[in-house]
Write a protein that holds these residues in place. Structure first.
Motif, PDB file in Angstrom:
ATOM      1  N   LEU A   1       0.905  -1.446  -0.121  1.00  0.00           N
ATOM      2  CA  LEU A   1      -0.218   0.541  -0.016  1.00  0.00           C
ATOM      3  C   LEU A   1       1.279   0.981  -0.260  1.00  0.00           C
ATOM      4  CD1 LEU A   1      -2.210  -1.257   3.017  1.00  0.00           C
ATOM      5  CD2 LEU A   1      -2.404  -1.635   0.487  1.00  0.00           C
ATOM      6  N   ALA A   2       0.720   2.087  -0.293  1.00  0.00           N
ATOM      7  CA  ALA A   2       1.500   3.407  -0.660  1.00  0.00           C
ATOM      8  C   ALA A   2       0.297   4.807  -0.788  1.00  0.00           C
ATOM      9  CB  ALA A   2       2.540   3.445  -1.329  1.00  0.00           C
ATOM     10  N   MET A   3      -0.439   5.148  -0.218  1.00  0.00           N
ATOM     11  CA  MET A   3      -1.471   5.250  -0.319  1.00  0.00           C
ATOM     12  C   MET A   3      -1.524   6.606   1.133  1.00  0.00           C
ATOM     13  SD  MET A   3      -3.752   4.985  -3.300  1.00  0.00           S
ATOM     14  CE  MET A   3      -5.541   6.580  -2.253  1.00  0.00           C
ATOM     15  N   PRO A   4      -2.230   8.276   0.902  1.00  0.00           N
ATOM     16  CA  PRO A   4      -1.543   8.968   1.829  1.00  0.00           C
ATOM     17  C   PRO A   4      -2.546   8.464   2.892  1.00  0.00           C
ATOM     18  CG  PRO A   4      -2.104  10.261   0.166  1.00  0.00           C
ATOM     19  CD  PRO A   4      -1.970   8.511  -1.116  1.00  0.00           C
ATOM     20  N   GLY A   5      -2.227   8.493   4.744  1.00  0.00           N
ATOM     21  CA  GLY A   5      -2.558   7.645   5.550  1.00  0.00           C
ATOM     22  C   GLY A   5      -1.719   6.519   5.692  1.00  0.00           C
ATOM     23  N   ASP A   6      -1.854   5.522   4.966  1.00  0.00           N
ATOM     24  CA  ASP A   6      -1.319   3.606   5.204  1.00  0.00           C
ATOM     25  C   ASP A   6      -0.234   3.649   6.374  1.00  0.00           C
ATOM     26  OD1 ASP A   6      -3.630   3.330   3.294  1.00  0.00           O
ATOM     27  OD2 ASP A   6      -2.007   3.164   1.476  1.00  0.00           O
ATOM     28  N   ALA A   7       0.196   4.843   6.235  1.00  0.00           N
ATOM     29  CA  ALA A   7       1.768   5.047   7.099  1.00  0.00           C
ATOM     30  C   ALA A   7       0.499   4.976   8.489  1.00  0.00           C
ATOM     31  CB  ALA A   7       2.545   5.406   7.084  1.00  0.00           C
ATOM     32  N   GLU A   8       0.253   5.311   8.811  1.00  0.00           N
ATOM     33  CA  GLU A   8       0.043   6.618   9.545  1.00  0.00           C
ATOM     34  C   GLU A   8      -1.667   4.780  10.071  1.00  0.00           C
ATOM     35  OE1 GLU A   8       0.116   7.755   7.793  1.00  0.00           O
ATOM     36  OE2 GLU A   8       1.438   9.807   8.484  1.00  0.00           O
ATOM     37  N   ARG A   9      -1.892   4.564   9.654  1.00  0.00           N
ATOM     38  CA  ARG A   9      -2.717   3.203   9.453  1.00  0.00           C
ATOM     39  C   ARG A   9      -2.424   1.985  10.358  1.00  0.00           C
ATOM     40  NH1 ARG A   9      -6.182  -0.210   6.575  1.00  0.00           N
ATOM     41  NH2 ARG A   9      -5.011   0.212   4.617  1.00  0.00           N
ATOM     42  N   ILE A  10      -1.050   1.776   9.417  1.00  0.00           N
ATOM     43  CA  ILE A  10      -0.594   0.929   9.353  1.00  0.00           C
ATOM     44  C   ILE A  10       0.311   0.498  10.687  1.00  0.00           C
ATOM     45  CG2 ILE A  10       1.281  -0.945   9.086  1.00  0.00           C
ATOM     46  CD1 ILE A  10       0.735   0.336   6.343  1.00  0.00           C
ATOM     47  N   LEU A  11       0.607   1.630  11.644  1.00  0.00           N
ATOM     48  CA  LEU A  11       1.451   1.934  12.663  1.00  0.00           C
ATOM     49  C   LEU A  11       0.283   1.853  14.207  1.00  0.00           C
ATOM     50  CD1 LEU A  11       4.054   4.243  11.585  1.00  0.00           C
ATOM     51  CD2 LEU A  11       4.774   2.294  12.455  1.00  0.00           C
ATOM     52  N   ALA A  12      -1.042   2.418  13.450  1.00  0.00           N
ATOM     53  CA  ALA A  12      -1.983   2.953  14.434  1.00  0.00           C
ATOM     54  C   ALA A  12      -2.536   0.944  14.784  1.00  0.00           C
ATOM     55  CB  ALA A  12      -2.768   3.693  14.244  1.00  0.00           C
ATOM     56  N   ALA A  13      -1.914  -0.255  13.723  1.00  0.00           N
ATOM     57  CA  ALA A  13      -2.503  -1.045  14.265  1.00  0.00           C
ATOM     58  C   ALA A  13      -2.015  -1.522  15.325  1.00  0.00           C
ATOM     59  CB  ALA A  13      -2.855  -1.636  12.768  1.00  0.00           C
ATOM     60  N   GLY A  14      -0.739  -1.255  15.681  1.00  0.00           N
ATOM     61  CA  GLY A  14       0.807  -1.565  16.280  1.00  0.00           C
ATOM     62  C   GLY A  14       1.962  -2.623  16.623  1.00  0.00           C
ATOM     63  N   CYS A  15       1.695  -2.127  14.850  1.00  0.00           N
ATOM     64  CA  CYS A  15       3.159  -2.636  14.604  1.00  0.00           C
ATOM     65  C   CYS A  15       4.544  -1.770  15.342  1.00  0.00           C
ATOM     66  CB  CYS A  15       3.522  -2.636  13.098  1.00  0.00           C
ATOM     67  SG  CYS A  15       2.793  -1.583  12.106  1.00  0.00           S
ATOM     68  N   GLU A  16       5.693  -2.726  15.116  1.00  0.00           N
ATOM     69  CA  GLU A  16       6.968  -1.619  15.761  1.00  0.00           C
ATOM     70  C   GLU A  16       7.443  -0.752  14.665  1.00  0.00           C
ATOM     71  OE1 GLU A  16       5.800  -4.539  16.743  1.00  0.00           O
ATOM     72  OE2 GLU A  16       5.211  -3.412  19.385  1.00  0.00           O
ATOM     73  N   GLY A  17       6.869  -1.409  13.195  1.00  0.00           N
ATOM     74  CA  GLY A  17       8.137  -1.276  12.237  1.00  0.00           C
ATOM     75  C   GLY A  17       7.375  -1.114  11.181  1.00  0.00           C
ATOM     76  N   TYR A  18       7.069  -0.810   9.763  1.00  0.00           N
ATOM     77  CA  TYR A  18       6.999  -1.396   8.631  1.00  0.00           C
ATOM     78  C   TYR A  18       7.500  -0.644   7.540  1.00  0.00           C
ATOM     79  CZ  TYR A  18       5.446   3.368   6.781  1.00  0.00           C
ATOM     80  OH  TYR A  18       5.765   4.514   5.967  1.00  0.00           O
ATOM     81  N   ILE A  19       7.728  -1.461   6.148  1.00  0.00           N
ATOM     82  CA  ILE A  19       8.422  -2.103   5.206  1.00  0.00           C
ATOM     83  C   ILE A  19       7.632  -1.391   4.038  1.00  0.00           C
ATOM     84  CG2 ILE A  19       9.134  -4.251   5.375  1.00  0.00           C
ATOM     85  CD1 ILE A  19      12.172  -2.474   4.439  1.00  0.00           C
ATOM     86  N   ALA A  20       7.853  -0.933   3.191  1.00  0.00           N
ATOM     87  CA  ALA A  20       6.985  -1.267   1.824  1.00  0.00           C
ATOM     88  C   ALA A  20       8.137  -2.283   0.644  1.00  0.00           C
ATOM     89  CB  ALA A  20       6.780  -0.089   0.960  1.00  0.00           C
ATOM     90  N   LYS A  21       6.918  -2.428   0.019  1.00  0.00           N
ATOM     91  CA  LYS A  21       6.843  -4.543  -1.375  1.00  0.00           C
ATOM     92  C   LYS A  21       7.482  -2.843  -2.151  1.00  0.00           C
ATOM     93  CE  LYS A  21       4.644  -7.467   0.003  1.00  0.00           C
ATOM     94  NZ  LYS A  21       3.663  -8.484  -0.152  1.00  0.00           N
ATOM     95  N   PRO A  22       8.791  -3.283  -3.384  1.00  0.00           N
ATOM     96  CA  PRO A  22       9.152  -4.343  -3.411  1.00  0.00           C
ATOM     97  C   PRO A  22      10.528  -4.450  -2.388  1.00  0.00           C
ATOM     98  CG  PRO A  22      10.140  -2.603  -5.308  1.00  0.00           C
ATOM     99  CD  PRO A  22       8.785  -2.161  -4.303  1.00  0.00           C
ATOM    100  N   LEU A  23      10.928  -5.060  -1.331  1.00  0.00           N
ATOM    101  CA  LEU A  23      11.920  -5.292  -0.590  1.00  0.00           C
ATOM    102  C   LEU A  23      12.936  -4.519  -0.894  1.00  0.00           C
ATOM    103  CD1 LEU A  23      10.922  -8.046   1.669  1.00  0.00           C
ATOM    104  CD2 LEU A  23      10.414  -5.643   2.520  1.00  0.00           C
ATOM    105  N   GLN A  24      13.609  -3.825  -0.112  1.00  0.00           N
ATOM    106  CA  GLN A  24      15.050  -3.757  -1.139  1.00  0.00           C
ATOM    107  C   GLN A  24      16.127  -3.995   0.679  1.00  0.00           C
ATOM    108  OE1 GLN A  24      15.911  -1.160  -2.826  1.00  0.00           O
ATOM    109  NE2 GLN A  24      13.314  -0.960  -3.962  1.00  0.00           N
ATOM    110  N   TYR A  25      16.968  -5.240   0.095  1.00  0.00           N
ATOM    111  CA  TYR A  25      17.698  -6.032   0.604  1.00  0.00           C
ATOM    112  C   TYR A  25      18.372  -5.053   1.982  1.00  0.00           C
ATOM    113  CZ  TYR A  25      22.164  -8.858   1.848  1.00  0.00           C
ATOM    114  OH  TYR A  25      22.859  -9.259   2.769  1.00  0.00           O
ATOM    115  N   ARG A  26      19.063  -4.474   1.976  1.00  0.00           N
ATOM    116  CA  ARG A  26      19.386  -3.763   2.743  1.00  0.00           C
ATOM    117  C   ARG A  26      18.223  -3.174   4.062  1.00  0.00           C
ATOM    118  NH1 ARG A  26      25.579  -2.295   1.582  1.00  0.00           N
ATOM    119  NH2 ARG A  26      25.725  -2.758  -0.818  1.00  0.00           N
ATOM    120  N   ALA A  27      17.596  -1.911   3.155  1.00  0.00           N
ATOM    121  CA  ALA A  27      16.079  -1.080   4.160  1.00  0.00           C
ATOM    122  C   ALA A  27      15.844  -2.288   4.919  1.00  0.00           C
ATOM    123  CB  ALA A  27      15.590  -0.659   3.825  1.00  0.00           C
ATOM    124  N   LEU A  28      15.508  -3.721   4.178  1.00  0.00           N
ATOM    125  CA  LEU A  28      14.845  -4.760   5.617  1.00  0.00           C
ATOM    126  C   LEU A  28      15.891  -5.393   6.208  1.00  0.00           C
ATOM    127  CD1 LEU A  28      12.611  -6.606   5.888  1.00  0.00           C
ATOM    128  CD2 LEU A  28      13.849  -8.546   4.143  1.00  0.00           C
TER     129      LEU A  28
END
Ligand code: MN
Length: 130
Positions: free
Chosen positions: A84-111
């Motif tokens: 997902l990459a819509m405005p507000g998604d990051a907030e929604r995902i963090l609000a669900a209680g996760c400690e972090g998030y990363i977008a696909k496609p996965l970047q090796y070093r970032a992951l």
């Protein structure tokens, strides 16, 4: 043992993620949907969970809410993996209680950097004296 549970329904993403984590020295467990992932999390108590947000049936955010409501699994850090990459998604995902998030496609070093943030690898064993 630094075990990471990967919950991901896409076979190719699963293979790539397991390869990256195992290559970095982590032990891995894998689940293809939220129900299987929840069962494995309760049974194995992994040190970290990588949770795909978009899963068939119960989605990753709903599964995360269940993990965070359960005393036995609440303490396991969850990193959400999202396409997902819509405005507000990051907030929604963090609000669900996760400690972090990363977008696909996965970047090796970032992951690996994000994983290591929550789960440092133990120092390699010293070579035995000859
Ligand atoms: Mn998916």
């Amino acid at each position: 043992m630094a075990t990471i549970l990967v919950i991901e329904d896409n076979e190719l993403n699963m293979k790539l993620t397991l390869m990256l984590l195992q290559g970095a020295g982590y032990e891995t467990l894998s689940a293809r949907d939220a129900e299987e992932g929840l069962a494995m999390a309760r049974h194995h108590l992994p040190r970290l969970i990588l949770m795909d947000v978009q899963l068939p049936g119960m989605d990753g955010l709903a599964a995360m809410a269940i993990l965070k409501a359960d005393e036995s699994t609440r303490g396991i850090p969850v990193i959400a993996v999202t396409a997902l990459a819509m405005p507000g998604d990051a907030e929604r995902i963090l609000a669900a209680g996760c400690e972090g998030y990363i977008a696909k496609p996965l970047q090796y070093r970032a992951l690996l950097a994000l994983v290591a943030n929550h789960l440092p690898l133990p120092a390699p064993l010293p070579a035995s004296p000859s």
